[in-house]
Design an enzyme around this catalytic site. Structure first.
Site, PDB file in Angstrom:
ATOM      1  N   ASP A 487     -10.200  23.624  -3.142  1.00  0.00           N
ATOM      2  CA  ASP A 487      -8.866  23.320  -3.646  1.00  0.00           C
ATOM      3  C   ASP A 487      -7.841  23.170  -2.529  1.00  0.00           C
ATOM      4  OD1 ASP A 487      -9.057  23.127  -6.402  1.00  0.00           O
ATOM      5  OD2 ASP A 487      -8.918  25.285  -6.716  1.00  0.00           O
TER       6      ASP A 487
HETATM    7  C1  GLC Z   1      -5.074  28.394  -3.966  1.00  0.00           C
HETATM    8  C2  GLC Z   1      -6.223  29.248  -3.437  1.00  0.00           C
HETATM    9  C3  GLC Z   1      -7.546  28.698  -3.849  1.00  0.00           C
HETATM   10  C4  GLC Z   1      -7.534  28.460  -5.332  1.00  0.00           C
HETATM   11  C5  GLC Z   1      -6.332  27.643  -5.768  1.00  0.00           C
HETATM   12  C6  GLC Z   1      -6.302  27.536  -7.249  1.00  0.00           C
HETATM   13  O1  GLC Z   1      -5.135  27.113  -3.427  1.00  0.00           O
HETATM   14  O2  GLC Z   1      -6.212  29.341  -2.040  1.00  0.00           O
HETATM   15  O3  GLC Z   1      -8.577  29.581  -3.490  1.00  0.00           O
HETATM   16  O4  GLC Z   1      -8.692  27.780  -5.673  1.00  0.00           O
HETATM   17  O5  GLC Z   1      -5.164  28.240  -5.340  1.00  0.00           O
HETATM   18  O6  GLC Z   1      -5.267  26.753  -7.719  1.00  0.00           O
HETATM   19  C1  GLC Z   2     -11.026  29.210  -6.174  1.00  0.00           C
HETATM   20  C2  GLC Z   2     -11.005  28.269  -7.341  1.00  0.00           C
HETATM   21  C3  GLC Z   2     -12.176  27.331  -7.327  1.00  0.00           C
HETATM   22  C4  GLC Z   2     -12.282  26.665  -5.996  1.00  0.00           C
HETATM   23  C5  GLC Z   2     -12.317  27.670  -4.874  1.00  0.00           C
HETATM   24  C6  GLC Z   2     -12.288  27.030  -3.513  1.00  0.00           C
HETATM   25  O1  GLC Z   2     -12.051  30.129  -6.327  1.00  0.00           O
HETATM   26  O2  GLC Z   2     -10.984  28.976  -8.547  1.00  0.00           O
HETATM   27  O3  GLC Z   2     -12.046  26.374  -8.338  1.00  0.00           O
HETATM   28  O4  GLC Z   2     -13.441  25.890  -6.003  1.00  0.00           O
HETATM   29  O5  GLC Z   2     -11.205  28.517  -4.965  1.00  0.00           O
HETATM   30  O6  GLC Z   2     -11.057  26.473  -3.228  1.00  0.00           O
END
Ligand code: GLC
Ligand code: GLC
Length: 814
Positions: A487
């Site tokens: 993300d």
């Molecule tokens: C932030 C976090 C990430 C997560 C995302 C969800 O970017 O760092 O881990 O997946 O939020 O929206």
């Molecule tokens: C968080 C989010 C997941 C994403 C991950 C890596 O765990 O929930 O959807 O893949 O972060 O960013």
């Protein structure tokens, strides 16, 4: 250093001191009514949706960290000494303390000055309520006159609004008290049709429902005025902060034991039966009364508890293993499976690190969660698959999240995370392999929850593949959109303003940045869909998907290989991400794991080279970091990933979710030793002896362990709600132990460490119990099967033809 121990026989983790480095929590409830409870009774409860139906209040980011919960106070009425048997919130000295977190229940017990108290908290199956069973016993040589106070703080339902909109909320709180039961009914007079109730089995000496009265001016939960003086105020909340507190007085003879039950419940009424009498404003309590009466009786509470234990024994009994490694056994047999239930129910919504307010159920997350859950409750997995698919957009893309209460896609975040649609294929494939229920493919499912848009689920999967084919970039790799699995790799969102969302501030046209990771994911999804098509009578289409997969594989090999490892991506300027050419972030874990998992390079050594590069550049004793070198500054063109200080989260943290991809990849490459080694590095039970470093619960996975660039290398954060749970369960059971549901039977293909002489397993699969014994005869991974005394060719045990429900499988490895 440890703060407790595993009680394997009882499937409990026993915490032996209350001052754990962080609150060590457990989940209560696994259907519709849920609670989170810490080892010092902190936490809160909600019905279905942690944001919209919050029953009790909890203040996040509090001091102390974990304040607010399911509190009981005891008071010695002769001396005035009072304390919390759960340590918090009074922090009084306890002569003994244990918290047993078990499967759907927690028991917190302690002793002070000869008074032993133990409270068992649980949510009965099929009920929207929680029971606290307090057992008190007097170990003194003299009589003890005691006061017991309960205390919870009600949330005014919408947790977001509750913690922000004080100008309204301080004026709307309402309760009723009837027959000693406290009813919380804020907003019931207008548009709500639900209320909460809090009941006590003891004869009441008093009650309080207004926080200010109970606590007294300028006091916290550690020093309530009512407890201190030994008498409730009988307060009735009008506005401000409604609470529920009962006061019971009792005298215990030396050696005497007594039990008091507290029950907190949630009730909905039909809209036309809200009031009783109908023309009044009084809550109609008829529907709640039977449950109140039933569970205030100890024998009914005990029976409900036994039923809960049986339920969990049944669920866990579906897959039990006996290996040479205690940490493997413990996680597979108990805790990892248990955590998979929590991630299935919560997705990433409600934990001590997820406020329950922010995120609903994630499309990609929930699909992956199915991998660890589907064998336990296939009917619920089926419903989830269909719910997820119904939020898919007509173009094949997906809402990134949806709300569990409405089951509708969340517009605030929207879609365009270009990996999302493929996880649906993986989720459905897992469901089909486990159950053989092909009927699901024909289920009519809406797009974007629009009535009239129904198409068979199978078509949804086709549109997932089509979505990527319509979004290929300059190299023929999939365009990344807002982000892929990571993300925080935001290649189309150039954000230079504080507070902007890294994911949704999309200011590039998105036609250049490509993801090698989605390339790998696509190859796997195309293969899975081809297998689904072949097995469901669409042979032509199967060939088409295989061809698409092969084409993408070629593209990944041509444009996604960096010489010693797979590239990560191309950015908006067409520059490489995750390449030796980069100054920082030269190698990333995700494409190494996922491309190999998709089978790319297994034949010709590319996979081995990628995995060797992981070992060389990314592996640490605490797990595999996400990339190296960590980004030391903010890169506008890379986004959130570079916003984190080095070693945390996606910026070179050990992001546990993707470690099992490499574990599986090692197993696929035939390296059982390497696979189990990676598995063990992040196995919470194996990390128990370093609990002072790890700091999170030693019985569940955390999302992240600080990487080698962080000052706190080895420290875990964000426990419980993480894709790590499902993926590790999948990696250990299906790839290392190799007991793998396949379309035509149960595959037995272990890739275990060489030093293991074998293992045993019991696996229930499609109504048949397979008793599996694996023996090592030589060093390799070749499998010879004997099923019920007869040799079977290959490594798949077909379903017994004659309706037998018990099968003995002997597998020889060598
Ligand atoms: C932030 C976090 C990430 C997560 C995302 C969800 O970017 O760092 O881990 O997946 O939020 O929206
Ligand atoms: C968080 C989010 C997941 C994403 C991950 C890596 O765990 O929930 O959807 O893949 O972060 O960013």
């Amino acid at each position: 250093m440890q703060y407790g121990y595993f009680d394997d026989r009882n499937r409990e983790y026993v915490i032996t001191r209350p001052d754990t480095p962080l609150p060590w929590i457990n989940y209560l409830g696994c259907q519709a009514y849920f609670g989170i409870i810490s080892n010092t009774a902190g936490g809160y409860s909600f019905y279905r949706d942690a944001r919209l139906r919050r029953i009790t209040r909890y203040r996040y980011n509090n001091v102390p960290f974990d304040t607010g919960g399911r509190y009981i106070y005891l008071r010695d009425d002769e001396t005035g000494d009072y304390w919390s048997p759960s340590w918090q919130p009074t922090h009084s000295g306890l002569e003994q303390y244990t918290c047993r977190h078990g499967m759907g229940y927690s028991v917190i017990g302690s002793q002070r000055r000869g008074i032993a108290a133990s409270t068992r908290y649980f949510v009965p199956l099929d009920e929207n309520l929680e029971i606290w069973q307090l057992t008190l016993s007097n170990q003194r040589l003299t009589r003890a006159a005691l006061s017991v106070f309960s205390a919870i703080e009600f949330c005014l339902w919408d947790a977001q609004d509750d913690s922000t909109n004080f100008q309204r909320n301080f004026s709307i709180g309402e309760v009723e008290i009837e027959d000693g039961v406290i009813y919380h009914k804020t907003e019931y007079r207008e548009r709500r049709d639900h209320f909460a109730w809090f009941a006590c089995s003891g004869e009441l000496a008093g009650f309080d429902t207004q926080r200010e009265a109970f606590l007294g001016p300028a006091r916290g939960w550690d020093r309530p005025a009512a407890v201190e003086r030994g008498e409730s105020y009988g307060s009735v909340a009008h506005g401000w902060a409604p609470i529920g507190s009962h006061h019971v007085r009792l005298v215990l003879d030396p050696g005497e034991t007594r039990q008091i039950l507290f029950v907190l419940g949630y009730q909905e009424n039909p809209r036309d039966q809200k009031f009783d009498p109908p023309d009044s404003q009084i809550v109609n309590k008829k529907a709640a009364r039977p449950a109140i009466a039933r569970y205030l009786a100890r024998e009914n509470a005990d029976a409900a508890f036994r039923k809960l234990r049986d339920y969990w024994n049944g669920l866990l009994g579906i897959c039990q293993v006996n290996t040479p490694d205690i940490h493997t056994d413990r996680m597979v047999n108990v805790w990892n499976a248990y955590q998979c239930m929590a991630t299935f129910n919560m997705s990433r919504s409600a934990s001590f690190y997820e406020s329950g307010i922010g995120r609903g159920l994630g499309f990609r997350d929930s699909n992956q969660d199915l991998l660890g859950f589907v064998h336990m409750a296939p009917e619920r997995a089926r419903e989830r698959v269909l719910d997820l698919a119904a939020t898919q957009l007509p173009g094949g893309g997906a809402y990134h999240q949806y709300q569990p209460l409405t089951k509708k896609g969340n517009n605030d975040v929207g879609g365009n995370f270009n990996d999302d649609p493929h996880w649906l294929i993986l989720g459905v494939a897992a469901y089909l392999k486990e159950t053989g229920d092909w009927s699901i493919l024909g289920e009519p499912v809406q797009y974007d929850n629009q009535p009239g848009s129904e198409q068979p689920l199978y078509e949804h999967l086709q549109r997932s593949i089509g979505y990527t084919l319509e979004r290929l970039g300059p190299h023929g790799l999939p365009l990344i959109g807002r982000a892929d699995w990571n993300d925080c790799l935001n290649l189309n969102c150039f954000s230079d303003t504080p507070g902007q969302s890294f994911q949704t501030t999309t200011n590039k046209d998105g036609k250049v940045a490509e993801s090698v990771f989605i390339g790998g994911l696509f190859v796997l999804a195309a293969k899975e869909l081809a297998a689904i098509a072949r097995h469901s009578g669409h042979a032509d289409e199967a060939a088409g998907y295989l061809a698409e997969g092969a084409r993408m594989e070629e593209t990944v090999r041509r444009h996604g290989w960096d010489g010693e490892w797979f590239l990560r991506a191309y950015d908006d300027s067409g520059n490489k991400v995750g390449s030796r050419e980069c100054a920082e972030g030269k190698i990333f874990i995700e494409p190494q794991g996922f491309c190999v998992l998709a089978g790319i390079g297994l034949e010709d050594g590319l996979a081995r080279r990628a995995l060797d590069s992981v070992r060389k550049h990314l592996a640490t004793p605490h797990g595999i970091v996400l990339q190296q070198p960590a980004y030391s500054r903010y890169y506008l063109q890379l986004g959130e990933i570079s916003s984190y200080p080095p070693g945390y989260k996606e910026n070179a943290g050990i992001f546990c979710h993707n470690n099992p991809w490499v574990t599986i990849a090692e197993a696929m490459a035939g390296n059982g030793e390497g696979a189990h080694d990676y598995y063990s590095r992040i196995n919470p039970s194996a990390r128990e002896p370093i609990s002072d470093v790890h700091r999170c619960e030693p019985y569940v996975y955390a999302q992240m362990i600080a990487g080698r660039d962080a000052p706190t290398h080895g420290e875990a954060k964000n426990s419980w709600l993480t894709g790590t749970a499902a993926w590790n369960y999948h990696a250990i059971t299906q790839w290392i132990l190799g007991i793998r549901p396949a379309y035509d039977g149960l595959r037995i293909a272990p890739v275990i460490p060489e030093r293991w002489t074998g293992f045993r397993a019991v696996r229930r699969f499609r109504g048949v119990t397979y008793n599996v014994t694996v023996r090592r005869q030589g060093p390799g991974n070749g499998v010879t099967l004997i099923v019920d005394g007869r040799p079977v060719a290959g490594d798949v045990v077909p379903a017994p033809a004659d309706g037998r429900t018990e099968v003995a499988v002997e597998a020889t490895l060598g």
